[in-house]
Design an enzyme around this catalytic site. Structure first.
Site, mmCIF file in Angstrom:
data_model
loop_
_atom_site.group_PDB
_atom_site.id
_atom_site.type_symbol
_atom_site.label_atom_id
_atom_site.label_comp_id
_atom_site.label_asym_id
_atom_site.label_seq_id
_atom_site.Cartn_x
_atom_site.Cartn_y
_atom_site.Cartn_z
ATOM 1 N N CYS A 167 -6.224 12.676 -2.427
ATOM 2 C CA CYS A 167 -5.286 11.901 -2.716
ATOM 3 C C CYS A 167 -4.437 10.255 -3.118
ATOM 4 O O CYS A 167 -3.590 9.563 -3.284
ATOM 5 C CB CYS A 167 -3.138 12.589 -2.594
ATOM 6 N N ASP B 64 -3.891 8.966 -0.473
ATOM 7 C CA ASP B 64 -2.574 8.357 0.668
ATOM 8 C C ASP B 64 -1.960 9.088 1.309
ATOM 9 O O ASP B 64 -2.394 10.131 1.431
ATOM 10 C CB ASP B 64 -1.305 7.883 0.340
ATOM 11 N N CYS C 103 -2.165 2.578 -0.608
ATOM 12 C CA CYS C 103 -2.547 1.167 -1.259
ATOM 13 C C CYS C 103 -1.169 0.484 -0.198
ATOM 14 O O CYS C 103 -0.746 0.892 0.764
ATOM 15 C CB CYS C 103 -1.920 1.725 -2.375
ATOM 16 N N CYS D 221 5.032 6.249 -2.600
ATOM 17 C CA CYS D 221 4.717 5.789 -1.773
ATOM 18 C C CYS D 221 5.734 5.561 -0.779
ATOM 19 O O CYS D 221 5.356 5.911 0.543
ATOM 20 C CB CYS D 221 3.671 4.055 -1.850
HETATM 21 S S1 FES Z 1 -0.933 5.087 -2.538
HETATM 22 FE FE1 FES Z 1 -1.850 5.367 -3.972
HETATM 23 S S2 FES Z 1 -0.206 3.916 -4.640
HETATM 24 FE FE2 FES Z 1 0.197 3.933 -3.091
#
Ligand code: FES
Ligand SMILES: Cc1ncc(COP(=O)(O)O)c(C=O)c1O
Lengths: 407, 149
Positions: free
Chosen positions: B37, B39, B63, B106
């Site tokens: 995914c 993250d 991110c 997030c």
């Molecule tokens: S971890 Fe993917 S949008 Fe923030």
């Protein structure tokens, strides 16, 4: 020499207009402003002459035998649409089957999806791990209802070059039309519609150092004569295939951009390959756990698509914010889906999220490459120090063996 | 995507990056998300006397907004009791960092990581009580494997 920031390494997205192209265009905005369709005065004749000359240059650029085979459009999205919808509509009594591949640009894929809703049948060919379409798959997908095959010359994300000449032999022998979205490859790698048996080809100026909003569709006129149903009604411009007053300054710039590549393209590609290899060598020497996405040898000169394992692509782009690149990570896309091209190549979503596309081009310098290499190496290491996955990797834990709760 | 100054600040100078000993019985570890995914967040707390969080560390694959959310979360956790820590909501993180709608998940991940770290800590304490004497059986066993949502 001091490096100028930001650095542009996204040449697949678009390119700056070459100053020589701009110079050629400028008079056509004011002193030579005529409508190429005005037949009765010198303003129109001047514009028409420029357009005629541009058509000849562009025909030469792609190996077309007749300048009338060049139909000007607003860009490759429109060219792809006219080619596929225009052929589908004109030849619907002959058949309703179209063959394309899963890694095409959205301008092709979404056009095909619309046709499916209208009752056409579309086969989306798979690609191998390098992103290549197998010509044998094209051959075996052909049925007696097939009217068109549409395969791109080179992919915009991973730079993989498709075997168009081989596919062209197959379509020729079966009497089926071949369309190629040549946007990313033309002027950079060999492309010749006659030698490759291409019947329709999409090209856009802004990927070859010309202006945005101008492109063309090549439509073969003999052996066979390709017919399309026009998708835009109006004054019957462009041999009835695309109505609308011609964008003369754009056309002049487009042709000048093509001319520069006819003259300098080969040397330029060689220079860009060596810059790309310089970048690749540095990264591979100084970083572990990195993967090249796409083909090691059959790839666009300026393309380097890399997955830096355990580092998320958007975080990476933020870390190197003075360098313009792009990523296949979902976090960068509005849809929150990782790249469908990498997915089709069998690259895991984790690696897709970690992918960065470097696109080198005409104005990329050796100093820029060295600067980017240093920066990327530093930032990958920094982000890996922050990454739980890298820590697990270092401890010898196989990330794929962990039971993750997908969400 | 334009980032808020606060996201950029936390992203460029993240607070509390690091690792605590996950085998320490005073340490709770939460590992949430999935590589597929894009993250994965690991958040750890070290709980001292009176259930006060003495230290918090994180490592995040994700991110900039995910990294900033984890950095902020660890900063907020320090000095709180675990009961107070449980009241931290993703909306508070999102608001503080001015996250746009596409980046709300997030901050959700950060809330999940906090909850998961607390649950791990509590499970360890429960196991300890069971070992030392009579305690109800069947207490939740939480390994450091991922759980999310
Ligand atoms: S971890 Fe993917 S949008 Fe923030
Ligand atoms: C392969 C490919 N096809 C089509 C397009 C669309 O071209 P245009 O921007 O001229 O519509 C692009 C560029 O985005 C492309 O890379």
């Amino acid at each position: 020499m001091a490096i100028q920031l930001p650095i542009y390494m996204d040449y697949h997205a678009t390119t700056p207009v070459d100053p020589r192209v701009l110079d050629a265009m400028l008079p056509y905005f004011n002193s030579k402003f005529g409508n190429a369709a005005s037949r009765s005065h010198v303003f129109g004749w001047t514009a028409e002459e420029a357009v005629g000359h541009a058509r000849e240059t562009l025909a030469r650029f792609i190996g077309a035998s007749n300048p009338k085979e060049i139909v000007f459009t607003s860009g490759a999205t429109e060219s792809d649409n006219i080619a596929i919808k225009g052929v589908a509509e004109f030849y619907k009594d002959k058949g309703n089957h179209i063959i394309t591949s899963v890694i095409e640009h959205k301008a092709v894929l979404d056009t095909c999806k619309r046709l499916e809703k209208q009752g056409y049948e579309v086969t989306y060919l798979k690609v191998d791990k390098y992103g290549r379409v197998d010509p044998d798959d094209v051959a075996s997908a052909i049925t007696d209802k097939t009217i068109l095959v549409s395969i791109m010359l080179a992919n915009n994300e991973v730079g993989t070059v498709q075997p168009i000449a081989e596919i062209g032999k197959i379509t020729k022998s079966k009497g089926i039309l071949l369309h190629s979205d040549a946007v990313q490859g033309v002027g950079k790698i060999p492309f010749n519609v006659e030698q490759m048996g291409v019947d329709l080809a999409s090209v856009t100026a802004h990927k070859i150092y010309g202006p945005k909003g101008i492109g063309c569709l090549y439509v073969r006129r003999s052996k066979p004569r390709v017919r399309i149903t026009s998708q835009m009604d109006g004054g019957g411009h462009e041999f009835g295939m695309r109505s609308g007053t011609l964008n003369v300054p754009g056309i002049v710039g487009f042709a000048r951009a093509a001319e520069l590549l006819i003259e300098e393209g080969e040397a330029e590609s060689a220079r860009i390959v060596s810059l790309r290899e310089r970048l690749r060598t540095r990264l591979w020497k100084e970083l572990d756990a990195i993967q090249l996405n796409g083909s090691p040898d059959r790839r666009l000169p300026g393309n380097l698509n890399v997955s830096f394992s355990f580092v998320e692509g958007e975080a990476m782009m933020m870390a190197i914010k003075d360098v313009a690149v792009s990523s296949g990570s979902a976090c960068t896309s509005a849809s929150l889906e990782p790249s469908y091209v990498l997915h089709a190549m069998g690259i895991g979503d984790d690696l897709a999220h970690s992918s960065i596309r470097f696109g080198l081009g005409r104005f990329t310098t050796e100093e820029e490459v060295d600067f980017v290499a240093d920066l990327v190496i530093r930032k990958v290491n920094k982000l890996r120090d922050m990454s739980p996955l890298y820590e697990m990797h270092k401890e010898g834990i196989d990330i794929n063996s962990v039971q993750w709760a997908a969400h | 995507m334009a980032y808020s100054d606060k996201v950029i600040e936390h992203y460029e100078n993240p607070l509390n990056v690091g690792t605590l000993d996950k085998n320490d019985e005073q340490v709770g570890t939460g590992l949430v998300g999935a590589p597929a995914c894009g993250d994965v967040m690991r958040l750890q707390i070290k709980v001292g006397e009176g259930g006060v969080i003495e230290d918090a560390k994180f490592k995040t694959f994700g991110c900039g907004s995910a990294i900033a959310s984890s950095s902020l979360a660890t900063e907020w956790l320090k000095g709180k009791t675990i009961d107070e820590a449980e009241t931290i909501k993703n909306s508070m993180i999102a608001e503080e960092l001015h996250l746009p709608p596409v980046k709300i998940h997030c901050s959700v991940l950060a809330e999940d990581a906090i909850k998961s770290a607390i649950a791990d800590f509590r499970a360890k304490q429960q196991a300890k009580r069971e070992l030392t004497g009579a305690a109800p059986s069947g207490a939740a066993k939480s390994a450091a494997s991922a759980s999310a949502e």
